[in-house]
Design a protein around this motif. Structure first.
Motif, PDB file in Angstrom:
ATOM      1  N   GLY A  98       4.431 -17.841 -15.958  1.00 16.56           N
ATOM      2  CA  GLY A  98       5.104 -19.184 -15.696  1.00 16.56           C
ATOM      3  C   GLY A  98       6.615 -19.111 -16.165  1.00 16.56           C
ATOM      4  N   ILE A  99       6.945 -17.951 -16.600  1.00 18.80           N
ATOM      5  CA  ILE A  99       8.493 -17.747 -16.794  1.00 18.80           C
ATOM      6  C   ILE A  99       9.476 -17.675 -15.633  1.00 18.80           C
ATOM      7  N   GLU A 100       9.827 -18.662 -15.219  1.00 19.49           N
ATOM      8  CA  GLU A 100      10.523 -19.114 -13.656  1.00 19.49           C
ATOM      9  C   GLU A 100      12.018 -18.446 -13.578  1.00 19.49           C
ATOM     10  N   ASP A 101      12.661 -18.313 -14.671  1.00 18.61           N
ATOM     11  CA  ASP A 101      13.948 -17.731 -14.606  1.00 18.61           C
ATOM     12  C   ASP A 101      13.884 -16.247 -14.749  1.00 18.61           C
ATOM     13  N   LYS A 102      14.528 -15.501 -13.803  1.00 18.94           N
ATOM     14  CA  LYS A 102      14.394 -13.982 -13.901  1.00 18.94           C
ATOM     15  C   LYS A 102      15.406 -13.247 -15.162  1.00 18.94           C
ATOM     16  N   ASP A 103      16.319 -14.137 -15.526  1.00 18.46           N
ATOM     17  CA  ASP A 103      17.089 -13.691 -16.772  1.00 18.46           C
ATOM     18  C   ASP A 103      16.010 -13.821 -17.893  1.00 18.46           C
ATOM     19  N   THR A 104      15.430 -14.944 -18.061  1.00 19.44           N
ATOM     20  CA  THR A 104      14.760 -15.100 -19.277  1.00 19.44           C
ATOM     21  C   THR A 104      13.236 -13.982 -19.211  1.00 19.44           C
ATOM     22  N   ALA A 105      12.994 -13.751 -17.971  1.00 12.47           N
ATOM     23  CA  ALA A 105      11.815 -12.822 -18.201  1.00 12.47           C
ATOM     24  C   ALA A 105      12.291 -11.433 -18.149  1.00 12.47           C
ATOM     25  N   GLY A 106      13.449 -11.222 -17.866  1.00 12.64           N
ATOM     26  CA  GLY A 106      14.127  -9.904 -18.429  1.00 12.64           C
ATOM     27  C   GLY A 106      14.323  -9.596 -19.877  1.00 12.64           C
ATOM     28  N   THR A 107      14.788 -10.929 -20.456  1.00 18.35           N
ATOM     29  CA  THR A 107      15.014 -10.886 -21.892  1.00 18.35           C
ATOM     30  C   THR A 107      13.720 -10.455 -22.453  1.00 18.35           C
ATOM     31  N   LEU A 108      12.683 -11.151 -22.186  1.00 17.76           N
ATOM     32  CA  LEU A 108      11.387 -11.009 -22.774  1.00 17.76           C
ATOM     33  C   LEU A 108      10.983  -9.668 -22.686  1.00 17.76           C
ATOM     34  N   THR A 109      11.181  -9.065 -21.510  1.00 11.26           N
ATOM     35  CA  THR A 109      10.727  -7.764 -21.224  1.00 11.26           C
ATOM     36  C   THR A 109      11.722  -6.635 -22.187  1.00 11.26           C
TER      37      THR A 109
END
Length: 150
Positions: free
Chosen positions: A50-61
């Motif tokens: 559900g994380i739609e923003d790729k930057d946010t997903a990258g940060t979580l990664t």
């Protein structure tokens, strides 16, 4: 016995065990690439959750990789992987997390200030210092080049 530096170097090279560099290269490439593939999988997983923003997903990664690297360092697994893969574990975020957590874990018995606080940057400190310094030098050169072009 008086031995010159040149003679000693020749003596040492004749008896030194040759490094299996092709084998080491393959192991480093495979493990480093595996870490990167795992990171991409984590990014894809965060986006599917559900994380739609790729930057946010990258940060979580990034946060997940740091957590995993510190956890594996704490239980002694990261060192075994590093002994096997060599430079392959130096994928920047996991290698940096290990270089920060390893001295802290090793020196925790000496206390929070004189142990962990004093030794946490023993490995990462020079990386931070020279990384920032070289970035500043590069930035100045870049700014001067832009100013000369205009």
């Amino acid at each position: 016995m008086n031995v010159s530096g040149k003679d000693y170097k020749r003596y040492a090279e004749a008896r030194a065990k040759r490094s299996p560099w092709i084998k080491n290269l393959i192991k480093a490439f495979t493990v480093g690439g595996g870490i990167c593939v795992f990171a991409q999988g984590l990014t894809d997983l965060w986006m599917r959750l559900g994380i739609e923003d790729k930057d946010t997903a990258g940060t979580l990664t990034s946060v997940s990789l740091i957590f995993i690297a510190v956890l594996l360092t704490g239980i002694g697994v990261f060192d075994k992987i590093a002994r096997f893969a060599g430079g392959g574990t130096l994928v920047p975020i996991t290698g940096f997390a290990n270089s920060m957590s390893s001295p802290a874990i090793d020196s925790r018995a000496e206390g929070a200030i004189l142990g962990v606080g004093a030794k946490i940057f023993t490995v990462a400190g020079p990386v931070i210092l020279y990384g920032i310094s070289s970035g500043m030098v590069y930035g100045i050169i870049y700014a001067l080049a832009l100013a000369l072009i205009k």
